[in-house]
Write a protein that holds these residues in place. Structure first.
Motif, short mmCIF file in Angstrom:
data_model
loop_
_atom_site.label_atom_id
_atom_site.label_comp_id
_atom_site.label_asym_id
_atom_site.label_seq_id
_atom_site.Cartn_x
_atom_site.Cartn_y
_atom_site.Cartn_z
N ARG A 94 -35.01 9.38 -49.49
CA ARG A 94 -36.37 9.93 -49.34
C ARG A 94 -36.33 11.44 -49.18
N ALA A 95 -35.36 11.94 -48.42
CA ALA A 95 -35.22 13.39 -48.25
C ALA A 95 -34.88 14.06 -49.58
N LYS A 96 -34.05 13.43 -50.39
CA LYS A 96 -33.70 13.99 -51.71
C LYS A 96 -34.93 14.02 -52.62
N GLU A 97 -35.73 12.94 -52.61
CA GLU A 97 -36.96 12.93 -53.41
C GLU A 97 -37.90 14.05 -52.97
N ALA A 98 -38.04 14.24 -51.67
CA ALA A 98 -38.91 15.30 -51.16
C ALA A 98 -38.36 16.68 -51.54
N ALA A 99 -37.06 16.86 -51.45
CA ALA A 99 -36.45 18.14 -51.82
C ALA A 99 -36.64 18.41 -53.32
N ASP A 100 -36.53 17.37 -54.15
CA ASP A 100 -36.76 17.54 -55.59
C ASP A 100 -38.21 17.94 -55.87
N ARG A 101 -39.16 17.32 -55.16
CA ARG A 101 -40.58 17.68 -55.33
C ARG A 101 -40.84 19.10 -54.84
N LEU A 102 -40.21 19.46 -53.73
CA LEU A 102 -40.36 20.82 -53.20
C LEU A 102 -39.81 21.84 -54.20
N THR A 103 -38.69 21.54 -54.80
CA THR A 103 -38.10 22.44 -55.81
C THR A 103 -39.08 22.64 -56.96
N ALA A 104 -39.67 21.56 -57.46
CA ALA A 104 -40.62 21.66 -58.58
C ALA A 104 -41.86 22.45 -58.17
N LEU A 105 -42.36 22.21 -56.99
CA LEU A 105 -43.55 22.91 -56.50
C LEU A 105 -43.28 24.41 -56.36
N LEU A 106 -42.18 24.75 -55.71
CA LEU A 106 -41.86 26.16 -55.51
C LEU A 106 -41.53 26.85 -56.83
N SER A 107 -40.91 26.14 -57.74
CA SER A 107 -40.59 26.73 -59.05
C SER A 107 -41.86 27.14 -59.77
N GLY A 108 -42.87 26.27 -59.76
CA GLY A 108 -44.14 26.60 -60.40
C GLY A 108 -44.82 27.78 -59.74
N LEU A 163 -46.10 23.60 -64.37
CA LEU A 163 -47.18 23.90 -63.43
C LEU A 163 -47.75 22.66 -62.74
N LEU A 164 -47.47 21.47 -63.26
CA LEU A 164 -48.09 20.25 -62.71
C LEU A 164 -47.88 20.05 -61.21
N PRO A 165 -46.66 20.23 -60.66
CA PRO A 165 -46.53 20.03 -59.21
C PRO A 165 -47.45 20.94 -58.40
N LEU A 166 -47.61 22.17 -58.85
CA LEU A 166 -48.49 23.11 -58.17
C LEU A 166 -49.95 22.71 -58.34
N LEU A 167 -50.32 22.30 -59.55
CA LEU A 167 -51.70 21.86 -59.81
C LEU A 167 -52.04 20.62 -58.99
N ASP A 168 -51.08 19.70 -58.86
CA ASP A 168 -51.29 18.49 -58.06
C ASP A 168 -51.64 18.83 -56.61
#
Length: 181
Positions: free
Chosen positions: A49-63, A85-90
């Motif tokens: 779960r922590a890895k999934e959250a870190a992956d989502r955080l990476t995508a969000l911050l990248s955008g 841009l999708l993680p940021l738009l979400d």
């Protein structure tokens, strides 16, 4: 480029570098924990779960951190640029934004104008029944047509600015991005 834009670009470089370094440490250590944890164990579940959250955080911050990078007009594959841009738009929309895209050739992409228009549109999402969709299709005029649904209201000026910056058009419902030369 304005003084504000220059400052944002200058500040974003070291922040981007720092975020990348920190995320590499987090993801690398989570991978090591996952490899060493017994399958199905509480540690494996928690680290997963922590890895999934870190992956989502990476995508969000990248955008987010990509917005001030390299301002100007560049050729970009529209589906790839929108997907980034999708993680940021979400997060801004408060719900999942769906991307319906066809594989299209590179278009003229104006940075940061495109991101700002799309973020303004995402801010307009209200009501529990709204399903935000970005539809990307070939336009009969010879470019890529980006149709946001629901149709932007308050962010219409940002879409017009994005169209002007890339040499495209905005008719109030479809943003046409010219194909890159």
């Amino acid at each position: 480029m304005t003084e504000v834009a220059e400052t944002m670009e200058a500040v974003s470089r070291p922040v981007r570098h720092g975020v990348n370094n920190l995320m590499m440490v987090l993801l690398g250590n989570l991978d090591l924990i996952l490899r060493g944890a017994a399958e199905g164990s509480a540690v494996a579940r928690q680290a997963g779960r922590a890895k999934e959250a870190a992956d989502r955080l990476t995508a969000l911050l990248s955008g987010f951190l990509a917005m001030p990078r390299d301002p100007g007009v560049t050729p970009s594959k529209p589906g790839v640029a929108l997907a980034a841009l999708l993680p940021l738009l979400d997060v801004v929309a408060g719900r999942s934004v769906r991307l319906e895209d066809e594989a299209l050739p590179p278009v003229v992409w104006a940075r940061p104008e495109m991101a700002l228009a799309l973020l303004g549109w995402a801010l307009e999402m209200s009501g529990p029944d709204i399903v935000p969709v970005l539809r990307l299709t070939p336009d009969p005029s010879g470019g890529a047509g980006l149709t946001p649904h629901p149709t932007p209201r308050a962010s219409t000026p940002q879409f017009a600015a994005a169209a002007a910056a890339c040499g495209g058009t905005w008719d109030g419902t479809v943003l046409v991005l010219p194909y890159a030369p």
